[in-house]
Design a protein around this motif. Sequence first.
Motif, PDB file in Angstrom:
ATOM      1  N   THR A  75       0.813  -1.221   0.000  1.00  0.00           N
ATOM      2  CA  THR A  75       0.000   0.000   0.000  1.00  0.00           C
ATOM      3  C   THR A  75       0.845   1.270   0.000  1.00  0.00           C
ATOM      4  O   THR A  75       0.514   2.238  -0.670  1.00  0.00           O
ATOM      5  N   PRO A  92      -2.390   3.452  -1.171  1.00  0.00           N
ATOM      6  CA  PRO A  92      -3.460   2.469  -0.988  1.00  0.00           C
ATOM      7  C   PRO A  92      -4.530   2.553  -2.086  1.00  0.00           C
ATOM      8  O   PRO A  92      -5.049   1.525  -2.534  1.00  0.00           O
ATOM      9  N   LEU A 142      -3.174   0.830  -5.174  1.00  0.00           N
ATOM     10  CA  LEU A 142      -3.189  -0.634  -5.034  1.00  0.00           C
ATOM     11  C   LEU A 142      -4.612  -1.172  -5.167  1.00  0.00           C
ATOM     12  O   LEU A 142      -4.849  -2.182  -5.840  1.00  0.00           O
ATOM     13  N   HIS A 195      -6.136  -3.873  -8.050  1.00  0.00           N
ATOM     14  CA  HIS A 195      -6.153  -5.074  -7.220  1.00  0.00           C
ATOM     15  C   HIS A 195      -6.058  -6.348  -8.073  1.00  0.00           C
ATOM     16  O   HIS A 195      -6.705  -6.486  -9.091  1.00  0.00           O
TER      17      HIS A 195
END
Length: 381
Positions: free
Chosen positions: A74, A176, A179, A183
């Motif tokens: 993250t 974050p 990310l 995903h």
Amino acid sequence: MGNFPEAGAVARIRLFASSNAWIEGAATRQLDQLAGRPDMLAVAGMPDLHPGHHAPVGSAALARGRVFPDVIGTDIGCGMQFWSLDLPERRLKLDKAVERMAVLEGAWEGNAAALLDEHGLPLDFAASLGTVGGGNHFCELQAVEEIFDPATAAQAGVVAGGLSLLVHSGSRGLGPAVLAHHHVDGTGGLPLEGAGMDYLADHDLALRFARLNRQVIAGRALQALRTEGEERIDNPHNLAERQGDLVLHRKGAAPSDRGLVPIPGSRGSVTYLVEPLPAPPDALASLAHGAGRKHDRASMLGGKRQVASNLDRLTRNPYGGHVICTDRQLLLEEAPEAYKDVTKVVADLEAEGLVRVVAILRPVLTFKTARMKREQGRVKR
Ligand SMILES: Nc1nc2c(ncn2[C@@H]2O[C@H](COP(=O)(O)O)[C@@H](O)[C@H]2O)c(=O)[nH]1
Ligand SMILES: [Mn+2]
């Protein structure tokens, strides 16, 4: 990057640590798992190696044609930024500095949106630009303890009697978000062509945001200390670097191909300023990025350690310096005993021929951010 086995063959694993280094079995197992990912060519573990979420912290991994966002994690772009200050230690008024550095607890009052815009960076996380963030992030005023190579130390502005600033922070909310947006389920990562390149484009924005964040934090600290200074080193340790069809991942590993590297221990121990030496390709142009955790946060909150610690002890360091942090739980989680012995970590790097020590710095004043009230409540329940 050297001759590594071709993708499909077993990736080469190399641990740069002595046999008596403190390295948990869980961390070496993670290193093996990292090596077993598709298209992985080589992985390297540094002496600060410890278990992470998806990959061990203190590792580097080279893959062909594939990027693994979960390995970077993250806090994309998290790193260390080192500044020399125009303030000699003899002129520092420590009590005043303790009072004034507390300003870092609040939001930055500058025009974050304009600065981000000027740097071509997204504005979504403008509110957190210039803030340190929680956990083991910090902004630390350091003094010179010992210089071994004055000429090289001077390249980083490190001179006897001088002060420096070490800022450890990352991309705050942006990493974050990047990310989450890219995903990937499982450990297969993303093919470089297409989805992998899209991730890397966003990753690069987070990398630049993180560096700018450290610069703004340092600027705020200098203002609080009523001095000027110069950025000498910026060394990110959570990042992916593309070189043709190769991707070098670093998870808590300091690049060794960008000049001098600061290797901090904890708020209660010294920081080593090291010069990377020409290294074997197996080291993947990487070094330890700190001492590395020895005990996880939960075990630092356990009975014995907590009973023995009062706030006064927790906010002083063995060198007579101070820690600014109003959050007792964080102070316990981040106590110097939570970390490995940085002197041993650096000795291992030296024994492996990866570095030469240039200078040692000691902590004078460490700022750590208190957890947000809401988060504190959640942890207590
Ligand atoms: N000088 C200080 N060093 C510290 C402090 N808190 C942590 N640390 C060291 O930094 C690295 C950073 O690790 P990361 O995985 O979060 O990037 C850590 O391993 C420690 O050795 C501090 O307050 N002051
Ligand atoms: Mn970090």
